[in-house]
Motif scaffolding. Structure first.
Motif, PDB file in Angstrom:
ATOM      1  N   ARG A   1       0.832  -2.022   1.141  1.00 10.39           N
ATOM      2  CA  ARG A   1       2.035  -1.920   1.623  1.00 10.39           C
ATOM      3  C   ARG A   1       1.943  -0.283   2.188  1.00 10.39           C
ATOM      4  N   GLU A   2       1.038   0.370   1.873  1.00 11.15           N
ATOM      5  CA  GLU A   2       0.857   1.917   2.029  1.00 11.15           C
ATOM      6  C   GLU A   2       0.466   2.022   3.589  1.00 11.15           C
TER       7      GLU A   2
ATOM      8  N   VAL B   1       3.532   1.403   5.918  1.00  5.70           N
ATOM      9  CA  VAL B   1       4.379   2.813   5.804  1.00  5.70           C
ATOM     10  C   VAL B   1       3.738   3.712   6.903  1.00  5.70           C
ATOM     11  N   SER B   2       2.500   3.951   6.662  1.00  2.00           N
ATOM     12  CA  SER B   2       1.833   4.911   7.113  1.00  2.00           C
ATOM     13  C   SER B   2       1.597   4.825   8.773  1.00  2.00           C
TER      14      SER B   2
ATOM     15  N   ARG C   1       4.118   2.894  10.447  1.00  2.94           N
ATOM     16  CA  ARG C   1       5.459   3.022  11.145  1.00  2.94           C
ATOM     17  C   ARG C   1       5.727   4.474  11.318  1.00  2.94           C
ATOM     18  N   GLN C   2       5.474   5.236  10.278  1.00  5.89           N
ATOM     19  CA  GLN C   2       5.671   6.835  10.425  1.00  5.89           C
ATOM     20  C   GLN C   2       4.907   7.576  11.588  1.00  5.89           C
TER      21      GLN C   2
ATOM     22  N   TRP D   1      10.284  -2.179   3.587  1.00  2.00           N
ATOM     23  CA  TRP D   1       9.703  -2.273   4.700  1.00  2.00           C
ATOM     24  C   TRP D   1      10.034  -2.837   5.706  1.00  2.00           C
TER      25      TRP D   1
END
Length: 172
Positions: A14-15, A18-19, A21-22, A43
């Motif tokens: 998942r991380e 997140v990374s 998308r940021q 997410w």
């Protein structure tokens, strides 16, 4: 102009989602399945997402066909369309829904090509890549939508563009 993130096959990582998308700040997000995450995961809020063969949350749809920024997208994992063999079934599916773009995963191998008038994009696996570009450690695609082109740029896990993997497709 719009920028879309297309990602697939993170298999519980998942991380990395997140990374990406940021770092990439897309206008739209498409996940081609095998996230191994729950459909209610935050997410996925605002993202188009489908179920892959390793996703067991029945709330995830098998196929999505949204129209985004004036473009009809067929979003699927690809396992029901036999993408490991060839793109024939997926092309027929794209014909049926009149898709401009087809986003799929499953093979863990990146691809960007025109088949039967549709632009097919497999972002590869962001976490378990296979094939010719596996040494990159995982890839995703950013599709830039303009009035006359779809530009597909592949990125690595650390959100760096792969200079050799940049394609442009003229819109009809």
């Amino acid at each position: 102009m719009a920028r879309w993130l297309v990602v697939s096959d993170n298999h519980g990582d998942r991380e990395i989602l997140v990374s990406l998308r940021q770092a990439l700040k897309p206008d739209a997000v498409f996940h081609c399945g095998d996230s191994e995450m729950e459909a209610a995961d935050p997410w996925f809020k605002g993202a188009y997402v489908v179920q892959g063969n390793m996703d067991f949350d029945s709330e995830l749809p098998l196929v999505e066909t949204p129209t985004v920024d004036g473009c009809k997208v067929l979003l699927t994992h690809g396992h029901y369309d036999a993408v490991h063999w060839d793109l024939t079934k997926l092309k027929l599916h794209a014909d049926e829904v009149q898709a401009d773009l087809v986003f799929f995963g499953h093979t863990h191998e990146l691809a960007a090509e025109v088949v039967g008038g549709h632009v097919f994009v497999n972002p590869g696996s962001i976490s378990q890549p296979r094939g010719e570009y596996r040494q990159l450690g995982g890839t995703c695609a950013v599709v830039t939508v303009t009035a006359d082109h779809w530009d597909v740029q592949y990125y690595t896990r650390d959100a760096q563009p792969v200079t050799d993997l940049d394609f442009s497709f003229k819109r009809p």
